[in-house]
Design a protein around this motif. Structure first.
Motif, PDB file in Angstrom:
ATOM      1  N   LEU A 121      -6.307   3.707  19.663  1.00 26.52           N
ATOM      2  CA  LEU A 121      -6.295   4.530  18.452  1.00 26.52           C
ATOM      3  C   LEU A 121      -5.063   4.194  17.616  1.00 26.52           C
ATOM      4  O   LEU A 121      -5.122   4.147  16.386  1.00 26.52           O
ATOM      5  CB  LEU A 121      -6.288   6.014  18.814  1.00 26.52           C
ATOM      6  N   GLN A 166      -3.452   1.299  17.733  1.00 27.82           N
ATOM      7  CA  GLN A 166      -3.669  -0.048  17.187  1.00 27.82           C
ATOM      8  C   GLN A 166      -4.627   0.010  15.998  1.00 27.82           C
ATOM      9  O   GLN A 166      -4.411  -0.655  14.990  1.00 27.82           O
ATOM     10  CB  GLN A 166      -4.249  -0.959  18.266  1.00 27.82           C
ATOM     11  N   ALA A 167      -5.682   0.810  16.131  1.00 28.76           N
ATOM     12  CA  ALA A 167      -6.649   0.924  15.037  1.00 28.76           C
ATOM     13  C   ALA A 167      -5.945   1.447  13.788  1.00 28.76           C
ATOM     14  O   ALA A 167      -6.140   0.928  12.692  1.00 28.76           O
ATOM     15  CB  ALA A 167      -7.794   1.844  15.432  1.00 28.76           C
ATOM     16  N   SER A 168      -5.117   2.456  13.952  1.00 31.14           N
ATOM     17  CA  SER A 168      -4.459   3.040  12.789  1.00 31.14           C
ATOM     18  C   SER A 168      -3.527   2.020  12.126  1.00 31.14           C
ATOM     19  O   SER A 168      -3.479   1.909  10.906  1.00 31.14           O
ATOM     20  CB  SER A 168      -3.730   4.321  13.202  1.00 31.14           C
ATOM     21  N   ARG A 169      -2.821   1.218  12.959  1.00 30.44           N
ATOM     22  CA  ARG A 169      -1.941   0.198  12.386  1.00 30.44           C
ATOM     23  C   ARG A 169      -2.753  -0.856  11.628  1.00 30.44           C
ATOM     24  O   ARG A 169      -2.406  -1.250  10.520  1.00 30.44           O
ATOM     25  CB  ARG A 169      -1.106  -0.483  13.481  1.00 30.44           C
ATOM     26  N   LEU A 185      -5.504  -0.468  10.237  1.00 27.65           N
ATOM     27  CA  LEU A 185      -6.110   0.121   9.037  1.00 27.65           C
ATOM     28  C   LEU A 185      -5.077   0.370   7.947  1.00 27.65           C
ATOM     29  O   LEU A 185      -5.381   0.968   6.920  1.00 27.65           O
ATOM     30  CB  LEU A 185      -6.814   1.431   9.396  1.00 27.65           C
ATOM     31  N   GLY A 186      -3.854  -0.075   8.184  1.00 33.33           N
ATOM     32  CA  GLY A 186      -2.864  -0.012   7.112  1.00 33.33           C
ATOM     33  C   GLY A 186      -1.808   1.071   7.258  1.00 33.33           C
ATOM     34  O   GLY A 186      -1.041   1.297   6.336  1.00 33.33           O
ATOM     35  N   ALA A 187      -1.755   1.741   8.392  1.00 33.11           N
ATOM     36  CA  ALA A 187      -0.753   2.784   8.574  1.00 33.11           C
ATOM     37  C   ALA A 187       0.517   2.183   9.168  1.00 33.11           C
ATOM     38  O   ALA A 187       0.464   1.506  10.192  1.00 33.11           O
ATOM     39  CB  ALA A 187      -1.287   3.881   9.484  1.00 33.11           C
ATOM     40  N   GLY A 188       1.647   2.435   8.524  1.00 33.92           N
ATOM     41  CA  GLY A 188       2.934   2.005   9.072  1.00 33.92           C
ATOM     42  C   GLY A 188       3.295   2.877  10.271  1.00 33.92           C
ATOM     43  O   GLY A 188       2.602   3.847  10.560  1.00 33.92           O
ATOM     44  N   PRO A 189       4.402   2.548  10.952  1.00 42.97           N
ATOM     45  CA  PRO A 189       4.738   3.299  12.173  1.00 42.97           C
ATOM     46  C   PRO A 189       4.890   4.815  11.935  1.00 42.97           C
ATOM     47  O   PRO A 189       4.401   5.623  12.730  1.00 42.97           O
ATOM     48  CB  PRO A 189       6.061   2.687  12.620  1.00 42.97           C
ATOM     49  N   ASP A 221       3.647   6.615   9.403  1.00 41.77           N
ATOM     50  CA  ASP A 221       2.331   7.113   9.000  1.00 41.77           C
ATOM     51  C   ASP A 221       1.461   7.352  10.249  1.00 41.77           C
ATOM     52  O   ASP A 221       0.845   8.406  10.416  1.00 41.77           O
ATOM     53  CB  ASP A 221       1.690   6.062   8.082  1.00 41.77           C
ATOM     54  N   CYS A 222       1.477   6.380  11.145  1.00 38.98           N
ATOM     55  CA  CYS A 222       0.705   6.473  12.383  1.00 38.98           C
ATOM     56  C   CYS A 222       1.206   7.642  13.232  1.00 38.98           C
ATOM     57  O   CYS A 222       0.427   8.399  13.815  1.00 38.98           O
ATOM     58  CB  CYS A 222       0.829   5.149  13.136  1.00 38.98           C
ATOM     59  N   THR A 275      -0.056  10.885  11.412  1.00 38.34           N
ATOM     60  CA  THR A 275      -1.493  11.116  11.216  1.00 38.34           C
ATOM     61  C   THR A 275      -2.327  10.877  12.465  1.00 38.34           C
ATOM     62  O   THR A 275      -3.483  11.260  12.501  1.00 38.34           O
ATOM     63  CB  THR A 275      -2.046  10.223  10.081  1.00 38.34           C
ATOM     64  N   VAL A 276      -1.773  10.211  13.458  1.00 32.24           N
ATOM     65  CA  VAL A 276      -2.550   9.986  14.685  1.00 32.24           C
ATOM     66  C   VAL A 276      -1.855  10.591  15.905  1.00 32.24           C
ATOM     67  O   VAL A 276      -2.409  11.443  16.601  1.00 32.24           O
ATOM     68  CB  VAL A 276      -2.817   8.475  14.916  1.00 32.24           C
ATOM     69  N   PRO A 280      -1.158  14.732  15.562  1.00 27.69           N
ATOM     70  CA  PRO A 280      -2.324  15.614  15.791  1.00 27.69           C
ATOM     71  C   PRO A 280      -2.917  15.492  17.193  1.00 27.69           C
ATOM     72  O   PRO A 280      -3.447  16.460  17.720  1.00 27.69           O
ATOM     73  CB  PRO A 280      -3.343  15.173  14.737  1.00 27.69           C
TER      74      PRO A 280
END
Lengths: 227, 367
Positions: free
Chosen positions: A122, A124-127, A129-133, A135-136, A139-140, A143
Motif C-alpha cells: 500500500l 509502495q502503491a501510494s508512492r 501514484l505520486g505521493a511523496g513521503p 503525503d504518504c 494519507t495512507v 489513517p
C-alpha cells in the motif's frame, strides 16, 4: 463508604485531566517516533529505540529525579520555561510531563504494532501514484494506524491514572493542586484512620480502570466491524 | 516509449544484470519466478535502487549512479499494477481511483475519471468500499487507479496471477482495452506464455537475473514448445456457432471446426489448442474417430528441444503441430508438403475472454 470532600473530588478530576492531557500531548510525538522506528532508515535508530523504551524499565523515581533536574531552575528546559514566565515544577503541568514520559514507550509500542501490520504494497502503491513521503504518511500510514493510535492512547491514559513515582518528585503532593488519586491514597494510607478513605479511592481507581478497558474493547469491536 | 536500462543489483548470491533497450508501445518481460522480473519492476519504478548503472525513460534519466541521479518513485510517473490489487482499504473505489489523479500535475492529465470509468465499466462500483469487492473487481479498480495517475509508462507485475482462469481472461481484455484507448505504453510481466501472447508481441526473456532473449512473443512461444509440458498453444478465434448433430460447429478462417457441445454455448470466442493434440497424416485416412480432418500445407519446420514444430496453412489460418524429428523424416515432411491434420473435438478449450463490447458475466463478491 466515607463521603468524599472537595479534596478527593479534585484528586479524581486532576487524575483524569493529567492523564488526558499527557495522552493528547504525546500522541503526535508517539506517532512520529513509531513512524521513524518502523520505516525510518537513519543513523542512530537504535539509540532512538533505546531512548524511547528506557522509561519502561527505569524506575519511575529515577525518571522523576532526572526530570526534576531538567525542569529545575538550573536545568536548560526549566530556565527556558522560567524566562517565558511558565513555571512548571510543582504544578499540574509537571504531572502531565511525568505521566507522558512514563507512558510514552507503551504508546509507541502499541502504535508500532498497528503500523507494522500495514501491507508494504500500500505504501509502495501510494508512492508510485505520486505521493511523496510526507503525503504518504498523512494519507495512507496515518489513517491505517488509527487502531494502533487508539490502543496506544488507551494504554497511556490507563497507565497515567496510576502514575506515582515520577509525579510525586516533579509535582509534589499538594492537595487540590497536584494531588492525583494515587498520591491521595498514599497520603491516607500513611495517616492514622485514613484506611476507609484510601479504600474508597482504590475503588474509584478500579472503576476507572475497568471503564477504560471496556471502552477499549468497545472501540476495538467497532473498528473491526468497520473493516 | 524508449526505456534504456543498464543496471546491476546484488542480493546475496543472486545478481540482476540488465543491459537492454525497450522500444515501442508494449513489451513483455517473461521468465520463471526468481528470474528477476519483479526486481526489474522495482528498479524502473524507483521502489528499489540499483547498486550502479543508469535507467533512462525517453531520454530522461530516472537513475544514474555516475551523476548521482535518483528520481524518487512519486516523481517518475510510472504506474504499477501489482499481483495483489493493494487498494487503500480506508478509501472508497472513487477515492482509490482519484488518489493518483489528484497528485498528477495538471499539464500531464489527459485521462479523466469519466472516460476511464467507461472503458473499465466501473460505474456501478464507484461509491462502494473496496473491502467487499470481488477479486476481479478489485483488480479492475487497481488497474484504473494506476491508469488514472496518467503515467508515462505502466508496469504490470503479474497482474493476473492471483486470479482464477475465468477472471484472468476478462482482466486481459480490460487491460488491452484501457492501454489501447489511452495510448498507454506498458511493460507486462508474467511467467505465463499464454498471457504474454495475449498481451504483447515483443518480449524480453529473463532467467537467473540475465536477459536470455529479446524477440517476438510468437518466436519465443515456438522456441519453448519442446520444453513446455503443454506444447505450443494455438489460439483460434472461432465464430458463427451452429448446433449440428449434438456438436457445435464453428467457422474458422474459411473452414469449419467441430467442438463438443459445451455447458455454456457462445456464438464464438477465443479457443486454445495444444500442438500436441494435432495428428498429421500423409494421405487421407479413410476411417478416423477425430471429428476434425483438415487439409493443410506445410509452411515451415522448426526445432524446439527434442521436438519438431510444423507450421501448417489451413485455409487462411495457421496452426502449429508438433512431431518427433523421426516422424518428420519418415513422412518426408518438408515445406510445401500436403498433409491432413486430425483434431479431436474435445481438444479445444475456450478461453473466457470477453470481446470489447461484449458484456462481462458478473461474478459474485468474495470474502
Amino acid at each position: 463508604m466515607p463521603a468524599f470532600s472537595s479534596a478527593e473530588y479534585s484528586a479524581i478530576l486532576l487524575s483524569l485531566k493529567v492523564s488526558l492531557a499527557a495522552t493528547v500531548v504525546s500522541l503526535p510525538f508517539g506517532f512520529l517516533a513509531a513512524y521513524l522506528l518502523s520505516y525510518g532508515r537513519f543513523r542512530g535508530k537504535l539509540a532512538l529505540d533505546v531512548l524511547v523504551n528506557l522509561p519502561l524499565t527505569l524506575p519511575p523515581v529515577v525518571i522523576g529525579y532526572l526530570l526534576l533536574i531538567l525542569l529545575g531552575r538550573h536545568g536548560w528546559l526549566g530556565r527556558t520555561l522560567a524566562s517565558l514566565g511558565v513555571p512548571v515544577l510543582f504544578t499540574w503541568k509537571a504531572a502531565v510531563i511525568a505521566t507522558a514520559v512514563v507512558g510514552f514507550p507503551l504508546m509507541v509500542r502499541a502504535i508500532r504494532v498497528g503500523m507494522e501490520a500495514i501491507d508494504p504494497r500500500l505504501i509502495q502503491a501510494s508512492r508510485a501514484l505520486g505521493a511523496g513521503p510526507l503525503d504518504c504518511l498523512l494519507t495512507v500510514i496515518l489513517p491505517l494506524s488509527i487502531r494502533g493510535l487508539v490502543a496506544g492512547s488507551v494504554l497511556m491514559f490507563a497507565r497515567g491514572l496510576g502514575e506515582f513515582g515520577a509525579t510525586i518528585i516533579v509535582a509534589g503532593n499538594i492537595p487540590g493542586v497536584t494531588q492525583t488519586i494515587p498520591l491521595a491514597i498514599y497520603d491516607y494510607a500513611s495517616s492514622p484512620g485514613g484506611d476507609p478513605m484510601a479504600l474508597a479511592l482504590c475503588l474509584v481507581s478500579i472503576v476507572l480502570s475497568v471503564a477504560v478497558l471496556l471502552l477499549h474493547e468497545q472501540l476495538g469491536r467497532r473498528m473491526t466491524r468497520l473493516d | 516509449m524508449e526505456l534504456r536500462l543498464a543496471t546491476h543489483k546484488q542480493f546475496g548470491a543472486f545478481s540482476l544484470d540488465l543491459d537492454l533497450v525497450i522500444q515501442g508501445e508494449a513489451c513483455g518481460i517473461f521468465g520463471p519466478s526468481g528470474s528477476g522480473k519483479s526486481t526489474l519492476v522495482s528498479l524502473v519504478s524507483g521502489l528499489m535502487e540499483p547498486d550502479r548503472g543508469s535507467i533512462l525513460l525517453d531520454g530522461t534519466p530516472l537513475f544514474d549512479s555516475g551523476r548521482r541521479i535518483d528520481v524518487p518513485p512519486d516523481r517518475r510517473r510510472i504506474g504499477i499494477v501489482f499481483q495483489q490489487p493493494s487498494l487503500f482499504p480506508h478509501l472508497s473505489v472513487r477515492g482509490n481511483l482519484l488518489y493518483g489523479l489528484k497528485r498528477c500535475a495538471p499539464e500531464h492529465r489527459r485521462i479523466d475519471l469519466e472516460s476511464l470509468v467507461r472503458v473499465l465499466q466501473l460505474e456501478p462500483l464507484l461509491d462502494r468500499g473496496v473491502n467487499n469487492l470481488s477479486g476481479g473487481e478489485k483488480q479492475r479498480v487497481a488497474i484504473g487507479r494506476a491508469v488514472l495517475s496518467n503515467p508515462q509508462l505502466l508496469l504490470m507485475d503479474e497482474p493476473l496471477s492471483a486470479l482464477d482462469d475465468h477472471l484472468r481472461f476478462q482482466i486481459i481484455s480490460h487491460l488491452k482495452a484501457v492501454c489501447r484507448e489511452f495510448h498507454l505504453p506498458f511493460l507486462f510481466i508474467s511467467h505465463s506464455m499464454l498471457e504474454m501472447r495475449l498481451m504483447t508481441e515483443q518480449v524480453i526473456a529473463l532467467a537467473g537475473g540475465r536477459v536470455t532473449a529479446q524477440t517476438t512473443t510468437e518466436h519465443l512461444a515456438r522456441e519453448r514448445m519442446g520444453l513446455s509440458p503443454v506444447g505450443y498453444i494455438n489460439l483460434l478465434r472461432l465464430t458463427g456457432m451452429r448446433l449440428e448433430g449434438g456438436a457445435s460447429v464453428y467457422r474458422w478462417e474459411g473452414g469449419e471446426l467441430v467442438l463438443p457441445r459445451g455447458a455454456q454455448e457462445t456464438s464464438g470466442g477465443l479457443f486454445e489448442l495444444s500442438s500436441k493434440d494435432i495428428i498429421l497424416f500423409k494421405r487421407h485416412p479413410e476411417a478416423i474417430s477425430a471429428r476434425n480432418l483438415l487439409a493443410c500445407t506445410v509452411v515451415s519446420l522448426f526445432e524446439s528441444g527434442s521436438r519438431t514444430g510444423v507450421e501448417l496453412a489451413v485455409g487462411q489460418g495457421r496452426l502449429i503441430a508438433e512431431i518427433v524429428p523421426a516422424a518428420a523424416q519418415d513422412l518426408n515432411i518438408v515445406p510445401g508438403s500436403e498433409l491432413y491434420a486430425a483434431i479431436k473435438a474435445s481438444a479445444f478449450r475456450k478461453l473466457a475472454m470477453a470481446e470489447p463490447g461484449e458484456s462481462l458475466p458478473d461474478s459474485g463478491p468474495v470474502g
